[in-house]
Design an enzyme around this catalytic site. Structure first.
Site, PDB file in Angstrom:
ATOM      1  CB  SER A   1      22.227  21.958 -66.574  1.00 47.92           C
ATOM      2  OG  SER A   1      23.018  22.597 -65.603  1.00 47.92           O
TER       3      SER A   1
ATOM      4  CD  GLU B   1      16.360  25.056 -62.811  1.00 47.32           C
ATOM      5  OE1 GLU B   1      17.139  24.121 -62.532  1.00 47.32           O
ATOM      6  OE2 GLU B   1      15.743  25.141 -63.890  1.00 47.32           O
TER       7      GLU B   1
ATOM      8  CG  HIS C   1      19.755  22.093 -61.717  1.00 47.20           C
ATOM      9  ND1 HIS C   1      19.341  22.866 -62.780  1.00 47.20           N
ATOM     10  CD2 HIS C   1      21.010  21.668 -62.038  1.00 47.20           C
ATOM     11  CE1 HIS C   1      20.284  22.901 -63.699  1.00 47.20           C
ATOM     12  NE2 HIS C   1      21.309  22.177 -63.278  1.00 47.20           N
TER      13      HIS C   1
END
Length: 521
Positions: A200, A329, A429
């Site tokens: 990320s 995600e 995610h």
């Protein structure tokens, strides 16, 4: 590697600032016998960023006499109440927030083991290196030294402040990497085999650092997972600073902002980064248009290039780079909305900012055609635009560059089976993080992987990063033009060409300029 029975005394390593004493911990939690890792936590790599140093470049920490206890995590940069997060973010109060944690199987200079420096995620405004998901014992078990680092977050780390250096969080990354070069040999690491890795915002940090001149020679490879890229313009960053200063009743410069307590800055930060509109399409459109509102800023100095140009033409573009994303995600961000589901799909995409040509091209891809609802369509479009499109863009740009190193691409595709009630049935995610750390038993993992995540997949995902750090090659064919083949981390693991077809469909004609353009300096 030490065994549990060998841990009669605590390990001690001397750093440039003084000696530190860690602990021996079993590589497999709860194991009575077997291998163990030497773990050192909370070692400062810079002075506490408080007072006059809050908006300053990181400064050397003071040396200490005797042996410093390194058995507990050090203070973490504060980010306020962020609610429940996917990755547990343990917050530890205190001033000495610029510190590192080290896991090693052999704390001795003769070991010369590969090193991974992990940069945590959190959108550049949150996250914590003290998370149990970042426990490095599996890396030590497999002959790798893992270092996790902290850095200044949010406006304090990345806000544009007149009179202060830009990209203070980036300067923290640089200083931490310098610490690794100076000290990791004593922990058994080889300073010539350092891989920077992150997920990320941490993945975005990896891409950024390839273009930062101060990091040249500080690492030998990069591993970017679900890279979140902040792309604020100088004007937009300055406008947000003025907004925050108005809210705080101070001048928008170092003197004014430096007078605000840290907690007040964090409180105001939320107000300058919150979406302005409550409607789902407007919110997503803003995110797709502007990217993350706070993060590394191409300032012409610390960060002279944007992330794409840095990966292809930056001073460290020559290093090998592995890129990955999760398939879904942002799918979990959006809840069913009957009104949205009645809207024509092309109209939804146009409302999100897609051109007519891009909308038509993207809607024709098989992956998108299989999307069941317009709400899912929004999640898939946001996933492709914010995360997945960076993979083919970077692979193409590096493939067209005369100086860039080899690039590998992969996708994390596994999700809990549909039969497991309550588990997420998409690869969202952060869902790959417990697998790359091989910590499927960590607290909270069931929120992203259900109650029975496959160990064989963890072996594959974790093993790819271990091999990359050790050999400079994750174990599959390189991606030279953004078409693959990509490694698909699923059950079973496989390779696939054109694995990012829907993300490629979002790339306008400008992608060819991305691939071939050289940076202006």
């Amino acid at each position: 590697m030490k065994t549990v029975s060998d841990r009669a005394s605590r390990p001690v390593v001397r750093t440039a600032a003084g000696a530190v004493r860690g602990t021996w911990e079993p590589c497999s939690p709860g194991a009575a016998e077997g291998s163990s890792a030497a773990v050192f936590r909370g070692i400062p790599y810079a002075a506490a960023p408080v007072g006059a140093l809050r908006f300053a470049p990181p400064q050397p920490c003071e040396a200490w006499d005797g042996i410093r206890d390194a058995s507990a995590f050090g203070p973490t940069p504060q980010r306020g109440d962020t609610g429940i997060t996917l990755i547990p973010e343990h917050s530890i109060p205190g001033d000495d927030t610029l510190n590192v944690n080290v896991w090693t199987p052999a704390p001795e200079a003769s070991a010369k083991l590969p090193v991974i420096v992990w940069i945590h995620g959190g959108g550049f405004i949150s996250g914590s290196p003290a998370s149990p998901w970042y426990d490095g014992r599996a890396f030590a078990r497999d002959g790798v030294v893992l270092v996790t680092i902290s850095y200044r977050l949010g406006f304090i780390g990345f806000g544009a402040v007149d009179g202060a250096p830009a990209n203070r969080g980036v300067l923290d990354w640089v200083r931490a990497l310098e610490w690794v070069q100076q000290n990791v040999a004593g922990f058994g690491g080889d300073p010539d085999r350092v891989t920077i890795a992150g997920q990320s915002a941490g993945g975005g940090a990896v891409l950024t650092l390839l273009g930062v001149p101060a990091t040249e020679g500080l690492f030998a490879a990069g591993y970017a997972m679900s890279a979140a890229v902040a792309a604020p313009s100088l004007d937009a960053a300055a406008a947000r600073t003025r907004h925050l200063a108005r809210l705080g009743g101070v001048t928008p410069d170092l003197a004014g902002l430096g007078s605000l307590p840290e907690a007040r800055i964090i409180e105001l930060q939320r107000r300058i980064t919150a979406p302005a509109a409550p409607r789902i399409l407007r919110d997503v459109h803003g995110m797709l248009r502007d990217g993350l509102m706070i993060g590394p800023l191409p300032d012409g100095d610390v960060v002279p290039l944007d992330a794409l140009q840095g990966t292809a033409h930056g001073p460290s573009a020559h290093v090998p780079l592995a890129l990955s994303t999760a398939d879904d995600e942002l799918m979990g961000m959006f809840t069913p909305r009957p009104i949205l589901d009645r809207a024509p799909r092309r109209a939804v995409l146009r409302a999100l900012g897609a051109s007519a040509a891009v909308a038509d091209r993207w809607l024709e891809t098989p992956e998108v055609q299989a999307t069941a609802s317009s709400v899912a369509l929004v999640g898939r479009y946001a996933t492709d635009a914010v995360f997945r499109s960076w993979v083919p863009r970077v692979a193409r740009a590096r493939g067209a560059s005369a100086v860039a190193g080899t690039t590998w691409t992969s996708r994390y595709s596994w999700h809990a089976p549909d039969t497991e009630a309550g588990a997420p049935h998409f690869a969202g995610h952060c869902s790959d993080v417990p697998f790359v750390f091989d910590r499927l038993d960590a607290v909270g993992v069931e929120r992203v992987a259900g109650t029975a995540p496959p160990q064989a997949l963890a072996d594959a995902v974790h093993g790819a990063l271990v091999r990359f750090a050790r050999d400079g090659d994750p174990g599959w064919e390189a991606d030279r033009d953004g078409t693959g083949p990509a490694r698909i981390f699923d059950v079973p693991v496989r390779e696939q060409r054109d694995a990012y077809a829907s993300a490629v469909a979002l790339l306008e004609a400008s992608h060819s300029r991305d691939a071939s353009a050289h940076p202006s300096r």
